[in-house]
Scaffold this active site. Structure first.
Site, PDB file in Angstrom:
ATOM      1  N   VAL A  12      20.260 -33.076 -12.846  1.00 52.83           N
ATOM      2  CA  VAL A  12      20.476 -33.673 -14.170  1.00 52.83           C
ATOM      3  C   VAL A  12      19.522 -33.062 -15.195  1.00 52.83           C
ATOM      4  O   VAL A  12      19.916 -32.724 -16.319  1.00 52.83           O
ATOM      5  CB  VAL A  12      20.319 -35.221 -14.133  1.00 52.83           C
ATOM      6  CG1 VAL A  12      20.424 -35.817 -15.530  1.00 52.83           C
ATOM      7  CG2 VAL A  12      21.362 -35.845 -13.225  1.00 52.83           C
ATOM      8  N   ARG A  37       4.741 -31.333  -6.744  1.00 55.84           N
ATOM      9  CA  ARG A  37       5.161 -30.106  -6.043  1.00 55.84           C
ATOM     10  C   ARG A  37       5.523 -28.986  -7.008  1.00 55.84           C
ATOM     11  O   ARG A  37       5.395 -27.806  -6.701  1.00 55.84           O
ATOM     12  CB  ARG A  37       6.424 -30.369  -5.206  1.00 55.84           C
ATOM     13  CG  ARG A  37       6.299 -31.337  -4.086  1.00 55.84           C
ATOM     14  CD  ARG A  37       7.656 -31.492  -3.383  1.00 55.84           C
ATOM     15  NE  ARG A  37       8.658 -32.221  -4.180  1.00 55.84           N
ATOM     16  CZ  ARG A  37       8.746 -33.546  -4.253  1.00 55.84           C
ATOM     17  NH1 ARG A  37       7.900 -34.278  -3.579  1.00 55.84           N
ATOM     18  NH2 ARG A  37       9.670 -34.144  -4.984  1.00 55.84           N
ATOM     19  N   SER A  38       6.037 -29.357  -8.174  1.00 53.89           N
ATOM     20  CA  SER A  38       6.586 -28.343  -9.089  1.00 53.89           C
ATOM     21  C   SER A  38       5.668 -28.001 -10.257  1.00 53.89           C
ATOM     22  O   SER A  38       5.998 -27.107 -11.044  1.00 53.89           O
ATOM     23  CB  SER A  38       7.921 -28.836  -9.653  1.00 53.89           C
ATOM     24  OG  SER A  38       8.797 -29.130  -8.621  1.00 53.89           O
ATOM     25  N   CYS A 126      26.899 -42.910 -13.876  1.00 56.74           N
ATOM     26  CA  CYS A 126      27.903 -41.914 -14.288  1.00 56.74           C
ATOM     27  C   CYS A 126      29.347 -42.426 -14.201  1.00 56.74           C
ATOM     28  O   CYS A 126      30.144 -42.204 -15.115  1.00 56.74           O
ATOM     29  CB  CYS A 126      27.742 -40.634 -13.468  1.00 56.74           C
ATOM     30  SG  CYS A 126      27.364 -40.930 -11.737  1.00 56.74           S
ATOM     31  N   LYS A 205      27.160 -51.708  -9.461  1.00 53.62           N
ATOM     32  CA  LYS A 205      26.706 -51.154 -10.747  1.00 53.62           C
ATOM     33  C   LYS A 205      27.897 -51.089 -11.689  1.00 53.62           C
ATOM     34  O   LYS A 205      27.783 -51.415 -12.871  1.00 53.62           O
ATOM     35  CB  LYS A 205      26.160 -49.737 -10.562  1.00 53.62           C
ATOM     36  CG  LYS A 205      24.763 -49.634 -10.006  1.00 53.62           C
ATOM     37  CD  LYS A 205      24.406 -48.149  -9.826  1.00 53.62           C
ATOM     38  CE  LYS A 205      23.183 -47.958  -8.963  1.00 53.62           C
ATOM     39  NZ  LYS A 205      22.977 -46.555  -8.573  1.00 53.62           N
ATOM     40  N   ARG A 227      32.828 -40.895  -1.976  1.00 52.72           N
ATOM     41  CA  ARG A 227      32.322 -39.524  -2.157  1.00 52.72           C
ATOM     42  C   ARG A 227      33.319 -38.535  -1.567  1.00 52.72           C
ATOM     43  O   ARG A 227      33.782 -38.726  -0.436  1.00 52.72           O
ATOM     44  CB  ARG A 227      30.972 -39.394  -1.432  1.00 52.72           C
ATOM     45  CG  ARG A 227      30.258 -38.107  -1.723  1.00 52.72           C
ATOM     46  CD  ARG A 227      29.689 -38.047  -3.110  1.00 52.72           C
ATOM     47  NE  ARG A 227      28.632 -39.033  -3.316  1.00 52.72           N
ATOM     48  CZ  ARG A 227      28.126 -39.321  -4.514  1.00 52.72           C
ATOM     49  NH1 ARG A 227      28.555 -38.727  -5.612  1.00 52.72           N
ATOM     50  NH2 ARG A 227      27.186 -40.245  -4.635  1.00 52.72           N
ATOM     51  N   HIS A 234      33.532 -36.535 -11.539  1.00 47.51           N
ATOM     52  CA  HIS A 234      34.048 -37.721 -10.854  1.00 47.51           C
ATOM     53  C   HIS A 234      35.457 -38.039 -11.363  1.00 47.51           C
ATOM     54  O   HIS A 234      35.739 -37.909 -12.562  1.00 47.51           O
ATOM     55  CB  HIS A 234      33.181 -38.940 -11.160  1.00 47.51           C
ATOM     56  CG  HIS A 234      31.785 -38.872 -10.613  1.00 47.51           C
ATOM     57  ND1 HIS A 234      31.364 -37.947  -9.684  1.00 47.51           N
ATOM     58  CD2 HIS A 234      30.708 -39.668 -10.875  1.00 47.51           C
ATOM     59  CE1 HIS A 234      30.089 -38.171  -9.400  1.00 47.51           C
ATOM     60  NE2 HIS A 234      29.663 -39.199 -10.113  1.00 47.51           N
TER      61      HIS A 234
HETATM   62  N1  LIG Z   1      23.499 -36.486 -10.445  1.00 48.59           N
HETATM   63  C1  LIG Z   1      24.145 -37.330 -11.253  1.00 48.59           C
HETATM   64  O1  LIG Z   1      25.356 -37.238 -11.527  1.00 48.59           O
HETATM   65  C2  LIG Z   1      23.404 -38.422 -11.903  1.00 48.59           C
HETATM   66  C3  LIG Z   1      24.041 -39.143 -12.881  1.00 48.59           C
HETATM   67  C4  LIG Z   1      23.365 -40.147 -13.518  1.00 48.59           C
HETATM   68  C5  LIG Z   1      22.082 -40.415 -13.169  1.00 48.59           C
HETATM   69  N2  LIG Z   1      21.450 -39.716 -12.191  1.00 48.59           N
HETATM   70  C6  LIG Z   1      20.073 -40.063 -11.892  1.00 48.59           C
HETATM   71  O2  LIG Z   1      19.209 -39.039 -12.325  1.00 48.59           O
HETATM   72  C7  LIG Z   1      18.105 -38.936 -11.448  1.00 48.59           C
HETATM   73  C8  LIG Z   1      17.960 -37.529 -10.929  1.00 48.59           C
HETATM   74  O3  LIG Z   1      19.161 -37.109 -10.296  1.00 48.59           O
HETATM   75  P1  LIG Z   1      19.416 -35.606  -9.882  1.00 48.59           P
HETATM   76  O4  LIG Z   1      20.812 -35.588  -9.388  1.00 48.59           O
HETATM   77  O5  LIG Z   1      18.984 -34.674 -10.943  1.00 48.59           O
HETATM   78  O6  LIG Z   1      18.378 -35.472  -8.618  1.00 48.59           O
HETATM   79  P2  LIG Z   1      17.655 -34.168  -8.062  1.00 48.59           P
HETATM   80  O7  LIG Z   1      18.478 -32.977  -8.277  1.00 48.59           O
HETATM   81  O8  LIG Z   1      17.234 -34.524  -6.694  1.00 48.59           O
HETATM   82  O9  LIG Z   1      16.327 -34.024  -8.998  1.00 48.59           O
HETATM   83  C9  LIG Z   1      15.270 -34.961  -8.989  1.00 48.59           C
HETATM   84  C10 LIG Z   1      14.232 -34.579 -10.044  1.00 48.59           C
HETATM   85  O10 LIG Z   1      13.220 -35.596 -10.103  1.00 48.59           O
HETATM   86  C11 LIG Z   1      11.928 -34.999  -9.924  1.00 48.59           C
HETATM   87  N3  LIG Z   1      11.028 -35.918  -9.247  1.00 48.59           N
HETATM   88  C12 LIG Z   1      11.166 -36.470  -8.017  1.00 48.59           C
HETATM   89  N4  LIG Z   1      10.111 -37.257  -7.740  1.00 48.59           N
HETATM   90  C13 LIG Z   1       9.277 -37.195  -8.807  1.00 48.59           C
HETATM   91  C14 LIG Z   1       8.024 -37.768  -9.118  1.00 48.59           C
HETATM   92  N5  LIG Z   1       7.399 -38.590  -8.272  1.00 48.59           N
HETATM   93  N6  LIG Z   1       7.465 -37.478 -10.315  1.00 48.59           N
HETATM   94  C15 LIG Z   1       8.076 -36.657 -11.198  1.00 48.59           C
HETATM   95  N7  LIG Z   1       9.275 -36.074 -10.952  1.00 48.59           N
HETATM   96  C16 LIG Z   1       9.866 -36.342  -9.773  1.00 48.59           C
HETATM   97  C17 LIG Z   1      12.200 -33.785  -9.063  1.00 48.59           C
HETATM   98  O11 LIG Z   1      11.117 -32.878  -9.174  1.00 48.59           O
HETATM   99  P3  LIG Z   1      10.789 -31.845  -7.973  1.00 48.59           P
HETATM  100  O12 LIG Z   1      11.736 -30.666  -8.152  1.00 48.59           O
HETATM  101  O13 LIG Z   1       9.376 -31.466  -8.255  1.00 48.59           O
HETATM  102  O14 LIG Z   1      10.983 -32.551  -6.696  1.00 48.59           O
HETATM  103  C18 LIG Z   1      13.486 -33.272  -9.745  1.00 48.59           C
HETATM  104  O15 LIG Z   1      13.171 -32.625 -10.952  1.00 48.59           O
HETATM  105  C19 LIG Z   1      18.334 -40.011 -10.375  1.00 48.59           C
HETATM  106  O16 LIG Z   1      17.650 -41.167 -10.788  1.00 48.59           O
HETATM  107  C20 LIG Z   1      19.803 -40.234 -10.410  1.00 48.59           C
HETATM  108  O17 LIG Z   1      20.146 -41.524  -9.987  1.00 48.59           O
HETATM  109  C21 LIG Z   1      22.082 -38.709 -11.559  1.00 48.59           C
END
Ligand SMILES: NC(=O)c1ccc[n+]([C@@H]2O[C@H](COP(=O)([O-])OP(=O)(O)OC[C@H]3O[C@@H](n4cnc5c(N)ncnc54)[C@H](OP(=O)(O)O)[C@@H]3O)[C@@H](O)[C@H]2O)c1
Length: 330
Positions: A12, A37-38, A126, A205, A227, A234
């Site tokens: 995202v 980590r990043s 979403c 939700k 899924r 979606h």
């Molecule tokens: N994917 C979707 O369609 C969607 C839609 C709506 C909402 N969301 C929400 O958006 C969020 C992220 O989803 P995503 O799909 O992008 O997941 P993702 O690809 O797994 O990315 C997670 C991100 O969060 C960072 N992160 C994890 N732990 C952290 C911490 N303790 N402190 C700071 N940063 C941290 C990660 O950084 P690192 O790379 O350093 O691990 C990475 O940048 C979730 O809450 C999800 O529910 C997702």
């Protein structure tokens, strides 16, 4: 605008950076934030390299707005710290959505609820976002009484690890599993954890967030979220019962006149919404409009949208754009 993107290395967050660029959001300084980590890693934004910074450094830099997509736990811990520093947070996780003191916003539906005092604003789930964009114009005209929705959700909704799982399975490679079961050549009728009532968290939700965004607790809604091994967005089969009768041509007109909706409803030419077409677009695509012949005042529709864009990044950036346009950032 000084903008922090928290979760900038995730699916995202990466899309957020792309959407900010495409929409020409007035970013004067970017602060990409991710986990420890990043920190120090470089990410690209508008052809320049930016170093990922820690949460603490991001707060100290006092951005005007922070777009969070780093999971619920991170948001619960850190969003209040940003807010206390006067930074407006737009959060993509589920952490604040049902908090009665926080606004849950889809700009096409309820942007007018936003005020200068809102320091943590929640971006809905979403699957809910794309559905309410399509339901709102119909609710205004015919008054919705009940919705039955089944979803067909992209693996990108789970994050980077799920995309890797699908791609590894396609290549017959071993790797980390985002799901309990294989996803390629499969359908998993579970999104998020199960709750005591037998529904999943994702299903509930959809029920609760829809009522909050549409500001109508009288809408009855039941959901099955699934899924599927798809990437572009979606899809949703939605059965909607209204208090008043409708005319199908008028429904088509209402939807195509509404902001954020593209009507793709031409069965003669076999035109209907598909993730393949919705991918990388900001709109919500609606088609397969037809009367439910088993019941009065009831419509069947098919709704598709790119979950990483309108379902997440685009909606969050649109909220920020609304705040700027209405002078609500301070
Ligand atoms: N994917 C979707 O369609 C969607 C839609 C709506 C909402 N969301 C929400 O958006 C969020 C992220 O989803 P995503 O799909 O992008 O997941 P993702 O690809 O797994 O990315 C997670 C991100 O969060 C960072 N992160 C994890 N732990 C952290 C911490 N303790 N402190 C700071 N940063 C941290 C990660 O950084 P690192 O790379 O350093 O691990 C990475 O940048 C979730 O809450 C999800 O529910 C997702």
């Amino acid at each position: 605008m000084k903008v922090a993107v928290v979760g900038a290395t995730g699916l995202v967050g990466t899309k957020m950076l792309q959407v900010l660029t495409e929409r020409n959001f007035p970013v004067t300084e970017l602060l990409p934030v991710a986990s420890a980590r990043s920190v120090g890693k470089e990410i690209d934004f508008k052809g320049k390299k930016f170093k990922v910074v820690s949460m603490e450094d991001a707060i100290a830099a006092k951005p005007d707005v922070a777009l969070f997509s780093a999971g619920g736990g991170t948001s619960l811990e850190w969003a209040p710290k940003f807010a206390e520093a006067g930074i407006t947070v737009i959060d993509n996780s589920s952490a604040w959505r049902m908090d009665p003191a926080k606004k849950l916003v889809v700009p096409e539906v309820n942007a007018e609820v936003l005020t200068k005092e809102d320091k943590i604003i929640a971006n809905p789930n979403c699957s809910t976002i794309q559905m309410v964009v399509a339901l709102q114009p119909l609710h205004k005209k015919y008054k919705i009484t009940r919705v039955v929705v089944s979803t067909y959700q992209s693996v990108t909704g789970t994050g980077v690890k799920a995309v890797e799982q699908l791609m590894n399975e396609r290549k017959n490679l071993e790797g980390p599993m985002a799901y309990k079961y294989p996803i390629d050549l499969n359908v998993i009728p579970q999104i998020d954890v199960f709750l005591e009532n037998g529904y999943t968290k994702e299903e509930m939700k959809m029920v609760n967030e829809t009522r909050k965004i549409m500001q109508d607790d009288s809408i009855r809604l039941t959901s099955t979220t699934v899924r599927i091994p798809v990437m572009g967005g979606h899809s949703e089969s939605v059965n909607v019962e209204f208090e008043n009768d409708f005319d199908l041509d008028e429904v088509r007109q209402l939807l195509s006149d509404s902001p954020g909706i593209t009507l793709q409803d031409n069965i003669q030419e076999q035109i209907y919404p598909m993730p393949l077409w919705a991918h990388e677009k900001d709109d919500v695509f609606v088609g397969r409009l037809r009367r439910d012949e088993s019941q009065e005042n009831t419509l069947n529709m098919w709704i598709v949208s790119d979950n990483l864009r309108k379902g997440a990044a685009t909606n969050a950036v649109q909220i920020a754009e609304y705040l700027i346009a209405n002078n609500l950032l301070s």
